[in-house]
Scaffold this motif. Structure first.
Motif, short mmCIF file in Angstrom:
data_model
loop_
_atom_site.label_atom_id
_atom_site.label_comp_id
_atom_site.label_asym_id
_atom_site.label_seq_id
_atom_site.Cartn_x
_atom_site.Cartn_y
_atom_site.Cartn_z
N TYR A 1 -2.90 13.79 6.65
CA TYR A 1 -2.96 14.56 5.05
C TYR A 1 -4.20 15.01 5.34
CZ TYR A 1 -6.85 10.47 6.16
OH TYR A 1 -7.81 9.52 6.67
N ARG A 2 -4.70 15.56 4.47
CA ARG A 2 -5.36 16.67 4.20
C ARG A 2 -7.05 15.98 3.87
NH1 ARG A 2 -3.92 22.10 1.64
NH2 ARG A 2 -2.27 22.79 3.60
N ASP A 3 -7.33 15.89 2.64
CA ASP A 3 -8.17 14.53 2.07
C ASP A 3 -7.84 13.23 1.80
OD1 ASP A 3 -9.92 17.07 2.34
OD2 ASP A 3 -8.67 18.37 1.03
N SER A 4 -8.72 12.62 1.31
CA SER A 4 -8.83 11.71 1.01
C SER A 4 -9.69 10.31 0.35
CB SER A 4 -8.30 10.25 2.17
OG SER A 4 -9.36 9.92 3.19
N PHE A 5 -9.14 8.76 -0.81
CA PHE A 5 -10.17 8.82 -0.85
C PHE A 5 -9.46 7.33 -1.31
CE2 PHE A 5 -11.47 6.35 -5.34
CZ PHE A 5 -12.50 6.20 -5.24
N SER A 6 -10.24 6.25 -1.14
CA SER A 6 -9.94 4.90 -0.94
C SER A 6 -10.90 4.18 -1.46
CB SER A 6 -9.63 4.23 0.41
OG SER A 6 -10.98 4.66 1.47
N SER A 7 -10.09 3.00 -2.50
CA SER A 7 -11.12 1.59 -3.34
C SER A 7 -9.97 0.33 -2.53
CB SER A 7 -11.09 2.50 -4.09
OG SER A 7 -10.12 2.22 -5.04
N SER A 8 -11.53 -0.58 -2.65
CA SER A 8 -10.42 -2.08 -2.60
C SER A 8 -11.08 -2.74 -4.62
CB SER A 8 -11.73 -3.06 -1.18
OG SER A 8 -12.91 -2.80 -2.47
N PHE A 9 -9.97 -2.88 -4.58
CA PHE A 9 -9.87 -4.38 -6.11
C PHE A 9 -10.57 -5.96 -5.93
CE2 PHE A 9 -7.95 -6.00 -9.53
CZ PHE A 9 -8.72 -5.21 -10.58
N ASP B 1 -10.82 -8.56 -4.91
CA ASP B 1 -11.39 -8.95 -3.08
C ASP B 1 -11.60 -8.48 -1.86
OD1 ASP B 1 -8.74 -9.56 -2.86
OD2 ASP B 1 -8.47 -11.46 -2.85
N GLY B 2 -10.40 -7.60 -2.17
CA GLY B 2 -9.70 -6.91 -0.96
C GLY B 2 -8.73 -6.64 -0.56
N SER B 3 -7.80 -7.26 -1.07
CA SER B 3 -7.01 -8.04 -0.48
C SER B 3 -5.68 -6.13 -1.42
CB SER B 3 -6.05 -9.02 -1.16
OG SER B 3 -5.82 -9.33 -2.64
N SER B 4 -6.04 -6.04 -2.39
CA SER B 4 -5.14 -4.89 -2.57
C SER B 4 -6.58 -3.57 -2.38
CB SER B 4 -5.06 -4.79 -4.06
OG SER B 4 -3.87 -6.31 -4.69
N VAL B 5 -5.80 -2.45 -2.11
CA VAL B 5 -6.53 -1.57 -1.92
C VAL B 5 -5.97 -0.04 -1.56
CG1 VAL B 5 -7.43 0.02 0.38
CG2 VAL B 5 -7.58 -2.27 0.42
N GLY B 6 -5.89 1.16 -2.29
CA GLY B 6 -5.34 1.76 -3.29
C GLY B 6 -5.81 3.41 -2.88
N TYR B 7 -5.03 4.53 -2.08
CA TYR B 7 -5.95 5.30 -1.23
C TYR B 7 -5.49 6.69 -1.98
CZ TYR B 7 -6.72 2.64 2.62
OH TYR B 7 -6.97 2.03 4.23
N VAL B 8 -5.73 7.95 -2.69
CA VAL B 8 -5.56 9.27 -3.21
C VAL B 8 -5.44 10.21 -1.67
CG1 VAL B 8 -6.25 10.28 -4.75
CG2 VAL B 8 -6.23 8.46 -5.22
#
Length: 604
Positions: free
Chosen positions: A220-228, A230-237
């Motif tokens: 990938y080129r650029d990324s942003f991530s966040s957890s929700f 307890d952190g068991s589910s994580v999302g990346y854009v």
């Protein structure tokens, strides 16, 4: 015994134990499942493809795939959208449980192909030479070729010869016969893309032990991530270069179909949205692609960040963005990916979660922004999850998401999918085996049909019992001696095409009641479905077929309402006392059948 033969025999023994299979057609089922491993064909479809059993023209199996979708009936063709990108692939398979490759296999096939592609040979001519199962497949492949070649030339015929032999030792005589066969096939079928494929002991064993590809690397080129929470589910854009994304979703420059199994629709071709995506790819090279496109949504239970802007993703599913993905794939496949200097990117959301409810909500939400019928999203229904959980509690697997449990290496004999479960319920609770046999896809085509078959009003155990009853009846059918005078040689080889009808009659005789319901079915004791009861059901079906006196093929009879009507007329007005008389009258006959089976057990 050489090492190749020893290893392949050990491999087949392991395969048999893992999948709880009996000896009949074992090498055929093993070989076909390996040869078509990448096509995601399930065991029931493989068994339905087998036409071996006398008058088979040297053909053991016929598989017809349209865009990698297996077709069992001509009626299913009407459910498919055929366009210039449609691909038809036909596998005509001969398996020999021997340690060599023989010339005579191609001699026999060559004669058969003369008839298969001679369209002046119609039903009566073909029935006089070949068994009903093969004749049905001949008409299926003819119709598929006719419908698809009007629109596209993307048609391929693979003639497969599998044995336990060594492919490095195939004689020139065999190869010469194969070349002649290909020439004959091209001339008779008018299809230029025809090939003979050999699979020996080594090839089959290597496919079997080759692990499923479950991990992919995404650049990938650029990324942003966040957890929700307890952190068991994580999302990346991410923004991913279009060429990198092409390489991610392909293997050897062919699309990875398995990663789209949870998408609610397959590629829709030249619809308005896709025309717009194609236009952007071709003519908007001066503007960033992701500014003009909604992007892709990917689910993965395991995401591992790596150096140099890479992610390792395990067991991925692309749940939204299939249309965009296929447009990207087709664009670069046609232009030649290696020659392009691409600067544009696609936007990708990657969500790490193993929670089924969360996954269902994501699938539903990301696919409900465009026009999708509710029936297309049925795999996410609460009832489907309930059925899946119930099956799991009993040690079985309900594959509401296609190939989910296969990819987890679960016992395939214990996996049942939505479509086939619908067929069994249509047969047993609605007493319409002809509709279940004729066009299984239509059973789930409308919301009305779907709600009728999958209802909260039905006892949930009736779904599992229906699946297990069909499995048991299918095993009995495999043991029917093809030369039994009692069963009638006219029907013996075709009984697998009447499995739904036999299942219905077996259930009627078990319950001693034509009008049994879902509660009755839920309480069915499978241990009491024995050989004696099956023989009695078989005898009844043969008598009903004789009474019907229909001159059509067994395949067409099975799909028609006439046979179902005769079964209804035979049983609908019987009461319990009538069934007691039936038991007494058929006792002697069923014993004769049992003796016949016992005498032939060494040949089965």
């Amino acid at each position: 015994m050489n090492n190749q033969l020893r290893l392949i025999n050990s491999t087949i023994t392991r395969f048999q134990k893992e999948n709880d299979l009996d000896d009949q057609f074992l090498f055929e089922i093993f070989s076909i499942s390996q040869i078509l491993k990448s096509k995601n064909i399930d065991f029931v479809d493989i068994e339905n493809s087998i036409v071996d059993g006398g008058n088979d023209g040297g053909i053991d199996s016929v598989i017809v795939l349209v865009n990698d979708t297996n077709l069992n009936t001509i009626e299913e063709l009407s459910e498919l959208e055929i366009n210039r990108k449609t691909e038809l692939e036909i596998f005509i398979i001969q398996t020999k449980d021997s340690n060599s490759f023989k010339e005579r296999v191609f001699d026999t096939l060559s004669l058969t192909f003369q008839d298969v592609f001679d369209y002046t040979k119609e039903l009566e001519d073909l029935n006089s030479r070949y068994n009903h199962s093969l004749v049905d497949k001949i008409f299926l492949l003819r119709e598929a070729i006719d419908q698809i070649m009007v629109t596209t030339d993307k048609v391929r015929i693979n003639v497969v010869y599998a044995s336990k032999g060594d492919t490095t030792q195939i004689s020139n005589g065999v190869k010469n016969r194969a070349q002649l066969l290909v020439q004959t096939l091209k001339e008779k079928s008018s299809i230029s893309n025809c090939e003979v494929l050999y699979y020996g002991a080594n090839e089959l064993r290597k496919i079997f032990i080759e692990p499923e590809e479950t991990e992919l690397i995404l650049n990938y080129r650029d990324s942003f991530s966040s957890s929700f929470l307890d952190g068991s589910s994580v999302g990346y854009v991410l923004t991913v270069n279009l060429k990198d994304y092409f390489n991610f979703v392909t293997k050897d420059k062919t699309i990875r179909e398995s990663i789209f199994e949870n998408n609610v629709r397959h590629f829709q071709g030249s619809i308005t949205v896709n025309k717009g995506i194609n236009e952007t790819l071709k003519n908007s090279e001066d503007i960033e692609f992701w500014w003009l496109n909604n992007g892709i949504t990917i689910l993965s239970p395991e995401i591992v960040p790596l150096p140099d802007n890479k992610l390792r993703l395990k067991n991925i599913q692309i749940v939204n963005g299939l249309q965009t993905t296929f447009c990207i794939y087709n664009h670069y496949k046609e232009k030649g990916i290696d020659t392009i200097d691409e600067k544009r990117s696609v936007l990708i959301k990657i969500i790490k979660t193993s929670d089924q409810t969360t996954m269902d909500k994501i699938i539903y939400s990301t696919n409900s922004q465009t026009m999708v019928r509710a029936a297309d999203l049925r795999a996410t229904d609460e009832l489907q999850r309930n059925i899946e959980n119930y099956f799991l509690s009993k040690g079985y697997y309900y594959d509401r998401r296609k190939n989910y449990y296969k990819n987890m290496n679960k016992d395939r004999s214990k996996i049942f999918n939505i479509a086939k479960t619908a067929q069994y319920i249509e047969t047993l609770l609605f007493k319409r085996p002809n509709l279940a046999r004729a066009n299984p896809t239509s059973l789930l085509k409308t919301d009305e049909n779907y709600s009728r078959i999958f209802s909260y009003d039905f006892n949930i155990d009736s779904y599992l019992k229906a699946c297990l009853l069909h499995t048991k009846v299918s095993k009995f059918i495999k043991k029917i001696p093809l030369d039994s005078d009692i069963i009638n040689i006219k029907y013996g080889a075709s009984m697998k095409n009447l499995s739904f009808h036999l299942m219905l009659i077996t259930a009627i005789l078990y319950f001693k009641n034509y009008g049994f319901n879902d509660t009755d079915l839920a309480n069915l004791d499978l241990d009491k479905i024995d050989q004696k009861l099956f023989n009695q059901s078989l005898l009844y079906l043969v008598q009903i077929l004789d009474k019907l006196d229909d001159t059509r093929s067994i395949i067409n009879i099975a799909k028609s309402s006439a046979l179902t009507k005769e079964i209804t007329n035979e049983f609908i007005n019987k009461d319990k006392s009538d069934y007691e008389i039936i038991d007494n009258l058929t006792e002697m006959v069923t014993e004769l059948i049992a003796v016949s089976l016992e005498e032939r057990k060494d040949d089965l």
